[in-house]
Design a protein around this motif. Structure first.
Motif, PDB file in Angstrom:
ATOM      1  N   GLY A 292       1.343  -6.362 -18.521  1.00 55.79           N
ATOM      2  CA  GLY A 292       1.863  -5.229 -19.266  1.00 55.79           C
ATOM      3  C   GLY A 292       1.370  -3.884 -18.800  1.00 55.79           C
ATOM      4  N   PHE A 293       0.093  -3.716 -18.787  1.00 57.07           N
ATOM      5  CA  PHE A 293      -0.506  -2.416 -18.499  1.00 57.07           C
ATOM      6  C   PHE A 293      -0.332  -2.038 -17.035  1.00 57.07           C
ATOM      7  CE2 PHE A 293      -4.196   0.280 -17.537  1.00 57.07           C
ATOM      8  CZ  PHE A 293      -4.056   1.252 -18.501  1.00 57.07           C
ATOM      9  N   PHE A 294      -0.761  -2.913 -16.140  1.00 55.74           N
ATOM     10  CA  PHE A 294      -0.764  -2.571 -14.725  1.00 55.74           C
ATOM     11  C   PHE A 294       0.615  -2.702 -14.092  1.00 55.74           C
ATOM     12  CE2 PHE A 294      -5.205  -3.902 -15.539  1.00 55.74           C
ATOM     13  CZ  PHE A 294      -5.785  -2.654 -15.351  1.00 55.74           C
ATOM     14  N   GLU A 295       1.334  -3.757 -14.428  1.00 57.73           N
ATOM     15  CA  GLU A 295       2.647  -3.959 -13.830  1.00 57.73           C
ATOM     16  C   GLU A 295       3.608  -2.843 -14.212  1.00 57.73           C
ATOM     17  OE1 GLU A 295       6.270  -7.172 -13.874  1.00 57.73           O
ATOM     18  OE2 GLU A 295       4.233  -7.923 -14.124  1.00 57.73           O
ATOM     19  N   ALA A 296       3.564  -2.405 -15.453  1.00 54.36           N
ATOM     20  CA  ALA A 296       4.445  -1.322 -15.889  1.00 54.36           C
ATOM     21  C   ALA A 296       4.159  -0.040 -15.111  1.00 54.36           C
ATOM     22  CB  ALA A 296       4.276  -1.082 -17.388  1.00 54.36           C
ATOM     23  N   ARG A 297       2.899   0.246 -14.866  1.00 55.67           N
ATOM     24  CA  ARG A 297       2.550   1.439 -14.110  1.00 55.67           C
ATOM     25  C   ARG A 297       2.949   1.303 -12.644  1.00 55.67           C
ATOM     26  NH1 ARG A 297       0.520   1.220 -18.613  1.00 55.67           N
ATOM     27  NH2 ARG A 297      -0.426   2.911 -19.724  1.00 55.67           N
ATOM     28  N   TRP A 298       2.811   0.097 -12.109  1.00 55.89           N
ATOM     29  CA  TRP A 298       3.220  -0.154 -10.729  1.00 55.89           C
ATOM     30  C   TRP A 298       4.727   0.072 -10.579  1.00 55.89           C
ATOM     31  CZ3 TRP A 298       1.127  -0.653  -6.099  1.00 55.89           C
ATOM     32  CH2 TRP A 298       1.894  -1.185  -5.070  1.00 55.89           C
ATOM     33  N   GLN A 299       5.499  -0.418 -11.538  1.00 52.66           N
ATOM     34  CA  GLN A 299       6.949  -0.275 -11.475  1.00 52.66           C
ATOM     35  C   GLN A 299       7.381   1.190 -11.511  1.00 52.66           C
ATOM     36  OE1 GLN A 299       9.059  -2.707 -10.781  1.00 52.66           O
ATOM     37  NE2 GLN A 299       7.356  -4.147 -10.750  1.00 52.66           N
ATOM     38  N   ARG A 300       6.626   2.020 -12.203  1.00 51.86           N
ATOM     39  CA  ARG A 300       6.969   3.439 -12.314  1.00 51.86           C
ATOM     40  C   ARG A 300       6.434   4.267 -11.150  1.00 51.86           C
ATOM     41  NH1 ARG A 300       5.501   2.677 -17.968  1.00 51.86           N
ATOM     42  NH2 ARG A 300       3.514   3.672 -17.499  1.00 51.86           N
ATOM     43  N   ALA A 301       5.558   3.683 -10.330  1.00 51.10           N
ATOM     44  CA  ALA A 301       4.936   4.431  -9.232  1.00 51.10           C
ATOM     45  C   ALA A 301       5.944   4.714  -8.119  1.00 51.10           C
ATOM     46  CB  ALA A 301       3.753   3.648  -8.672  1.00 51.10           C
ATOM     47  N   THR A 302       5.797   5.885  -7.521  1.00 51.88           N
ATOM     48  CA  THR A 302       6.617   6.219  -6.356  1.00 51.88           C
ATOM     49  C   THR A 302       6.093   5.435  -5.153  1.00 51.88           C
ATOM     50  OG1 THR A 302       5.196   8.037  -5.658  1.00 51.88           O
ATOM     51  CG2 THR A 302       6.961   8.578  -7.252  1.00 51.88           C
ATOM     52  N   ASN A 303       6.839   5.451  -4.051  1.00 55.86           N
ATOM     53  CA  ASN A 303       6.377   4.766  -2.839  1.00 55.86           C
ATOM     54  C   ASN A 303       5.047   5.321  -2.358  1.00 55.86           C
ATOM     55  OD1 ASN A 303       8.499   2.976  -2.750  1.00 55.86           O
ATOM     56  ND2 ASN A 303       9.755   4.275  -1.425  1.00 55.86           N
ATOM     57  N   ALA A 304       4.893   6.640  -2.408  1.00 56.14           N
ATOM     58  CA  ALA A 304       3.640   7.262  -1.985  1.00 56.14           C
ATOM     59  C   ALA A 304       2.485   6.836  -2.898  1.00 56.14           C
ATOM     60  CB  ALA A 304       3.778   8.783  -1.978  1.00 56.14           C
ATOM     61  N   GLU A 305       2.736   6.772  -4.195  1.00 56.61           N
ATOM     62  CA  GLU A 305       1.695   6.327  -5.127  1.00 56.61           C
ATOM     63  C   GLU A 305       1.316   4.873  -4.882  1.00 56.61           C
ATOM     64  OE1 GLU A 305       2.655   9.182  -8.988  1.00 56.61           O
ATOM     65  OE2 GLU A 305       3.859   7.382  -8.651  1.00 56.61           O
ATOM     66  N   ARG A 306       2.296   4.049  -4.555  1.00 57.48           N
ATOM     67  CA  ARG A 306       2.008   2.642  -4.264  1.00 57.48           C
ATOM     68  C   ARG A 306       1.160   2.504  -3.004  1.00 57.48           C
ATOM     69  NH1 ARG A 306       7.472  -0.814  -5.747  1.00 57.48           N
ATOM     70  NH2 ARG A 306       7.479  -0.265  -7.958  1.00 57.48           N
ATOM     71  N   LEU A 307       1.451   3.297  -1.987  1.00 58.83           N
ATOM     72  CA  LEU A 307       0.627   3.277  -0.767  1.00 58.83           C
ATOM     73  C   LEU A 307      -0.815   3.653  -1.104  1.00 58.83           C
ATOM     74  CD1 LEU A 307       3.035   4.877   1.864  1.00 58.83           C
ATOM     75  CD2 LEU A 307       2.150   2.521   1.848  1.00 58.83           C
ATOM     76  N   TYR A 308      -0.952   4.688  -1.920  1.00 56.13           N
ATOM     77  CA  TYR A 308      -2.278   5.141  -2.338  1.00 56.13           C
ATOM     78  C   TYR A 308      -3.006   4.045  -3.119  1.00 56.13           C
ATOM     79  CZ  TYR A 308      -5.894   8.128  -4.325  1.00 56.13           C
ATOM     80  OH  TYR A 308      -7.098   8.667  -4.689  1.00 56.13           O
ATOM     81  N   LEU A 309      -2.312   3.405  -4.055  1.00 53.10           N
ATOM     82  CA  LEU A 309      -2.918   2.342  -4.861  1.00 53.10           C
ATOM     83  C   LEU A 309      -3.320   1.153  -4.001  1.00 53.10           C
ATOM     84  CD1 LEU A 309      -0.571   2.483  -7.974  1.00 53.10           C
ATOM     85  CD2 LEU A 309      -2.992   3.151  -7.880  1.00 53.10           C
ATOM     86  N   ARG A 310      -2.493   0.806  -3.008  1.00 52.89           N
ATOM     87  CA  ARG A 310      -2.851  -0.293  -2.094  1.00 52.89           C
ATOM     88  C   ARG A 310      -4.114   0.043  -1.320  1.00 52.89           C
ATOM     89  NH1 ARG A 310       3.008  -0.670  -0.885  1.00 52.89           N
ATOM     90  NH2 ARG A 310       3.744  -2.550  -1.925  1.00 52.89           N
ATOM     91  N   ALA A 311      -4.190   1.276  -0.809  1.00 60.49           N
ATOM     92  CA  ALA A 311      -5.382   1.693  -0.054  1.00 60.49           C
ATOM     93  C   ALA A 311      -6.613   1.683  -0.958  1.00 60.49           C
ATOM     94  CB  ALA A 311      -5.160   3.085   0.534  1.00 60.49           C
ATOM     95  N   GLU A 312      -6.457   2.129  -2.177  1.00 63.65           N
ATOM     96  CA  GLU A 312      -7.567   2.154  -3.125  1.00 63.65           C
ATOM     97  C   GLU A 312      -8.014   0.737  -3.480  1.00 63.65           C
ATOM     98  OE1 GLU A 312      -8.558   5.135  -6.724  1.00 63.65           O
ATOM     99  OE2 GLU A 312      -6.716   3.979  -6.942  1.00 63.65           O
ATOM    100  N   ALA A 313      -7.068  -0.180  -3.608  1.00 69.00           N
ATOM    101  CA  ALA A 313      -7.392  -1.563  -3.968  1.00 69.00           C
ATOM    102  C   ALA A 313      -8.211  -2.253  -2.879  1.00 69.00           C
ATOM    103  CB  ALA A 313      -6.116  -2.349  -4.237  1.00 69.00           C
ATOM    104  N   GLN A 314      -8.069  -1.849  -1.646  1.00 68.17           N
ATOM    105  CA  GLN A 314      -8.821  -2.461  -0.552  1.00 68.17           C
ATOM    106  C   GLN A 314     -10.314  -2.202  -0.677  1.00 68.17           C
ATOM    107  OE1 GLN A 314      -6.927  -0.970   2.984  1.00 68.17           O
ATOM    108  NE2 GLN A 314      -5.237  -2.427   2.823  1.00 68.17           N
ATOM    109  N   ASN A 315     -10.685  -1.185  -1.443  1.00 65.83           N
ATOM    110  CA  ASN A 315     -12.108  -0.869  -1.657  1.00 65.83           C
ATOM    111  C   ASN A 315     -12.753  -1.742  -2.708  1.00 65.83           C
ATOM    112  OD1 ASN A 315     -12.089   1.196   0.244  1.00 65.83           O
ATOM    113  ND2 ASN A 315     -11.550   2.734  -1.256  1.00 65.83           N
ATOM    114  N   CYS A 316     -11.965  -2.553  -3.387  1.00 68.32           N
ATOM    115  CA  CYS A 316     -12.443  -3.417  -4.478  1.00 68.32           C
ATOM    116  C   CYS A 316     -13.174  -2.584  -5.519  1.00 68.32           C
ATOM    117  CB  CYS A 316     -13.291  -4.565  -3.941  1.00 68.32           C
ATOM    118  SG  CYS A 316     -12.343  -5.656  -2.860  1.00 68.32           S
TER     119      CYS A 316
END
Length: 99
Positions: A68-92
């Motif tokens: 609910g919380f994370f998936e909904a935000r992911w769905q609303r994210a732009t492509n640039a925001e998704r790239l940023y989130l992927r890069a951030e996730a790699q830092n654990c």
């Protein structure tokens, strides 16, 4: 935070072990605490919420947050925001630099 005082009005209590599992899982986020609270309420089969109930609640609560919380935000994210989130996730759990 005194969680036991809030639920004792309903004739239920929370063991210290259960509380010590739920509060850190919420990590200070009231919304997360509400999700875990709902999950533990549903998991508890007795008037005393145990560590076992809290374990189930954390597992189910995380699943609810992921869906609910994370998936909904992911769905609303732009492509640039998704790239940023992927890069951030790699830092654990390490801090991320925006540079």
């Amino acid at each position: 935070m005194q969680v036991n005082g809030l639920i004792s009005r309903l004739g239920v209590s929370l063991t210290p072990e259960a509380q010590s599992m739920l509060l850190p899982a919420a990590n200070g986020y009231l919304f997360f605490l509400r999700i875990y609270g709902r999950s533990v309420w549903e998991a508890a089969s007795d008037k005393v919420i145990s560590a076992e109930d809290a374990t189930v609640a954390v597992r189910h609560g995380r699943s609810d947050l992921d869906r609910g919380f994370f998936e909904a935000r992911w769905q609303r994210a732009t492509n640039a925001e998704r790239l940023y989130l992927r890069a951030e996730a790699q830092n654990c759990d390490s801090p991320s630099s925006t540079g």
